[in-house]
Scaffold this motif. Structure first.
Motif, PDB file in Angstrom:
ATOM      1  N   SER A  26       7.303   2.748   5.222  1.00 26.01           N
ATOM      2  CA  SER A  26       8.646   3.608   5.502  1.00 26.01           C
ATOM      3  C   SER A  26       7.570   5.426   5.009  1.00 26.01           C
ATOM      4  N   SER A  27       7.379   5.911   6.256  1.00 29.22           N
ATOM      5  CA  SER A  27       6.466   7.387   6.181  1.00 29.22           C
ATOM      6  C   SER A  27       6.330   8.351   5.338  1.00 29.22           C
ATOM      7  N   VAL A  28       8.190   8.611   4.648  1.00 27.42           N
ATOM      8  CA  VAL A  28       8.146   9.423   2.848  1.00 27.42           C
ATOM      9  C   VAL A  28       8.795   8.908   1.855  1.00 27.42           C
ATOM     10  N   PHE A  56       0.587  -1.284  -0.257  1.00 29.70           N
ATOM     11  CA  PHE A  56       0.248  -0.041   0.447  1.00 29.70           C
ATOM     12  C   PHE A  56       0.918   1.568  -0.251  1.00 29.70           C
ATOM     13  N   ASN A  57       0.302   2.061  -0.648  1.00 28.80           N
ATOM     14  CA  ASN A  57       1.470   4.015  -0.914  1.00 28.80           C
ATOM     15  C   ASN A  57       0.531   4.813  -0.467  1.00 28.80           C
ATOM     16  N   THR A  58       1.154   5.372   0.896  1.00 30.59           N
ATOM     17  CA  THR A  58       0.332   5.981   2.033  1.00 30.59           C
ATOM     18  C   THR A  58       0.665   7.485   1.228  1.00 30.59           C
ATOM     19  N   THR A  59       0.022   8.248   2.353  1.00 30.38           N
ATOM     20  CA  THR A  59       0.035   9.918   1.657  1.00 30.38           C
ATOM     21  C   THR A  59       1.062  10.569   2.823  1.00 30.38           C
ATOM     22  N   GLY A  60       1.935   9.894   3.037  1.00 29.87           N
ATOM     23  CA  GLY A  60       3.119  10.568   3.488  1.00 29.87           C
ATOM     24  C   GLY A  60       3.472  10.835   4.590  1.00 29.87           C
ATOM     25  N   PHE A  61       3.304  12.435   4.867  1.00 27.69           N
ATOM     26  CA  PHE A  61       3.764  12.786   5.971  1.00 27.69           C
ATOM     27  C   PHE A  61       2.225  12.807   6.780  1.00 27.69           C
ATOM     28  N   ALA A  84      -0.205  10.798   7.023  1.00 26.76           N
ATOM     29  CA  ALA A  84      -0.038   9.879   7.292  1.00 26.76           C
ATOM     30  C   ALA A  84       0.576   9.285   8.469  1.00 26.76           C
ATOM     31  N   GLN A  85       1.782   9.493   8.425  1.00 31.99           N
ATOM     32  CA  GLN A  85       2.509   8.627   9.469  1.00 31.99           C
ATOM     33  C   GLN A  85       2.291   8.573  10.146  1.00 31.99           C
ATOM     34  N   PRO A  86       2.195   9.359  11.738  1.00 27.79           N
ATOM     35  CA  PRO A  86       1.307   9.089  13.064  1.00 27.79           C
ATOM     36  C   PRO A  86      -0.020   7.703  12.818  1.00 27.79           C
ATOM     37  N   ARG A  87      -0.737   7.657  12.065  1.00 31.98           N
ATOM     38  CA  ARG A  87      -2.146   6.939  12.070  1.00 31.98           C
ATOM     39  C   ARG A  87      -1.571   5.605  12.029  1.00 31.98           C
ATOM     40  N   VAL A  88      -0.798   5.625  10.801  1.00 27.16           N
ATOM     41  CA  VAL A  88       0.033   4.207   9.880  1.00 27.16           C
ATOM     42  C   VAL A  88       0.562   3.648  11.192  1.00 27.16           C
ATOM     43  N   MET A  89       1.550   4.408  12.226  1.00 31.32           N
ATOM     44  CA  MET A  89       2.076   3.953  13.135  1.00 31.32           C
ATOM     45  C   MET A  89       1.292   3.544  14.424  1.00 31.32           C
ATOM     46  N   GLU A  90       0.372   4.524  14.902  1.00 32.68           N
ATOM     47  CA  GLU A  90      -0.686   3.795  15.519  1.00 32.68           C
ATOM     48  C   GLU A  90      -1.092   2.512  15.364  1.00 32.68           C
ATOM     49  N   LEU A  91      -1.396   2.134  13.697  1.00 30.43           N
ATOM     50  CA  LEU A  91      -2.459   1.027  13.084  1.00 30.43           C
ATOM     51  C   LEU A  91      -1.540   0.268  13.197  1.00 30.43           C
ATOM     52  N   LEU A  92      -0.399   0.140  13.089  1.00 33.16           N
ATOM     53  CA  LEU A  92       1.115  -1.133  13.082  1.00 33.16           C
ATOM     54  C   LEU A  92       1.116  -1.327  14.237  1.00 33.16           C
ATOM     55  N   LYS A  93       1.052  -0.417  14.869  1.00 34.53           N
ATOM     56  CA  LYS A  93       1.814  -0.681  16.817  1.00 34.53           C
ATOM     57  C   LYS A  93       0.289  -1.486  17.448  1.00 34.53           C
ATOM     58  N   SER A 119      11.270   5.465   9.088  1.00 36.91           N
ATOM     59  CA  SER A 119      11.357   3.654   9.151  1.00 36.91           C
ATOM     60  C   SER A 119      11.104   3.078  10.058  1.00 36.91           C
ATOM     61  N   ALA A 120      10.464   1.876   9.889  1.00 33.16           N
ATOM     62  CA  ALA A 120      10.251   0.775  10.961  1.00 33.16           C
ATOM     63  C   ALA A 120       9.915  -0.273  10.048  1.00 33.16           C
ATOM     64  N   GLN A 121      10.575  -1.387  10.835  1.00 32.39           N
ATOM     65  CA  GLN A 121      10.260  -3.000  10.209  1.00 32.39           C
ATOM     66  C   GLN A 121       9.913  -3.516  11.653  1.00 32.39           C
ATOM     67  N   TRP A 122       8.758  -4.430  11.073  1.00 32.15           N
ATOM     68  CA  TRP A 122       8.954  -5.807  12.207  1.00 32.15           C
ATOM     69  C   TRP A 122       9.483  -7.008  11.120  1.00 32.15           C
ATOM     70  N   ARG A 123       9.503  -7.915  12.218  1.00 36.68           N
ATOM     71  CA  ARG A 123       9.927  -9.115  11.482  1.00 36.68           C
ATOM     72  C   ARG A 123       9.362 -10.250  12.885  1.00 36.68           C
ATOM     73  N   LYS A 124       8.841 -10.992  12.432  1.00 35.34           N
ATOM     74  CA  LYS A 124       8.596 -13.084  13.169  1.00 35.34           C
ATOM     75  C   LYS A 124       8.801 -13.653  11.850  1.00 35.34           C
ATOM     76  N   PRO A 125       8.562 -15.089  11.926  1.00 36.62           N
ATOM     77  CA  PRO A 125       9.051 -16.186  11.575  1.00 36.62           C
ATOM     78  C   PRO A 125       7.855 -15.901  10.594  1.00 36.62           C
ATOM     79  N   ASP A 126       8.416 -16.208   9.364  1.00 31.00           N
ATOM     80  CA  ASP A 126       7.630 -16.714   8.229  1.00 31.00           C
ATOM     81  C   ASP A 126       6.424 -14.541   8.002  1.00 31.00           C
TER      82      ASP A 126
END
Length: 251
Positions: free
Chosen positions: A210-212, A155-160, A162-171, A197-204
């Motif tokens: 990246s917000s911008v 998904f492409n996001t609306t940059g700066f 969207a940044q607070p909302r996307v990080m809230e949802l991902l966390k 720039s944030a990354q999540w990693r788990k098995p498979d």
């Protein structure tokens, strides 16, 4: 023999306790399950409105009209009444480090009234692969498949914006990221702003946000705009959707 069995059991126990499984909730993104067949309905395609009739008096007029006529508009993928639909790609399309063929990727289209505000318009962010016989409007994303099963979503996001909302949802869904850093963007007037720039990693499982990202179109939008991306998938999907390296941009 008993000690060997006990030691083996301990090894198994430690292995289980130190491996964080991916829950069913985490692998379900907008009702799409990673690693499972895609079960979304196919988007309906609508024909464009017919062009206004032109005068065909005389061979010269008909030849002139044919010469000046714009190319025919492609079919339009219509948003569903609710939820998501998929418009299957009809040609080869390069995504990440891999080329996907017909049946291996598709465009996700949200219902107009249900599209998340943080998702960029699909035509602006992804668009159709060269040769795809339809146009895309509204919010959406890209789904990648292997052997009929979902390996990644983009998904492409609306940059700066969207940044607070996307990080809230991902966390909320995946917990704290395994890694996160700020990327500073500067302009010629001395202003700056940090993107994430944030990354999540788990098995498979992986998620990269990246917000911008650096694009030519973003340069003209200044610090208030930008386009970001969110990639979510399994290990196979990660192999074909490696995130671009973030760079400090000057514009």
């Amino acid at each position: 023999m008993r000690f060997t069995a006990a030691a083996g059991s301990l090894v198994v126990l430690l292995t289980i306790s130190t491996t964080v499984p991916v829950s069913a909730t985490e692998t379900d993104i907008f009702g799409i399950t990673l690693g499972a067949p895609l079960t979304l309905p196919v988007c309906e395609l609508s024909s464009p409105a017919p062009a206004a009739a032109r005068s065909n008096i005389g061979l010269g007029a008909r030849a002139f009209n044919k010469l000046m006529a714009p190319p025919p508009e492609p079919l339009k993928a219509m948003p569903p009444a609710t939820g998501l639909c998929v418009a299957p790609g009809t040609t080869n399309m390069a995504v990440g480090s891999t080329e996907f063929g017909p049946g291996e990727y598709g465009y996700l289209v949200f219902a107009t009234d249900e599209a998340p505000a943080w998702v960029a318009p699909i035509g602006m962010s992804i668009g159709a692969g060269a040769g795809d016989a339809f146009s895309l409007e509204g919010a959406g994303g890209l789904v990648l498949l292997r052997n009929g099963r979902v390996i990644a979503l983009r998904f492409n996001t609306t940059g700066f914006e969207a940044q607070p909302r996307v990080m809230e949802l991902l966390k909320r869904k995946f917990g704290s990221p395994g890694s996160q850093k700020a990327v500073t963007w500067n302009n010629d007037l001395g202003g700056s702003r940090d993107s994430i720039s944030a990354q999540w990693r788990k098995p498979d499982f992986f998620a990269d946000y990246s917000s911008v990202v650096r694009t030519q179109a973003m340069r003209a939008q200044g610090l208030s705009g930008g386009i970001g991306f969110l990639n979510i998938g399994n290990d196979l999907g990660q192999q074909v959707l490696q995130p671009a390296a973030n760079k400090e941009a000057e514009f």
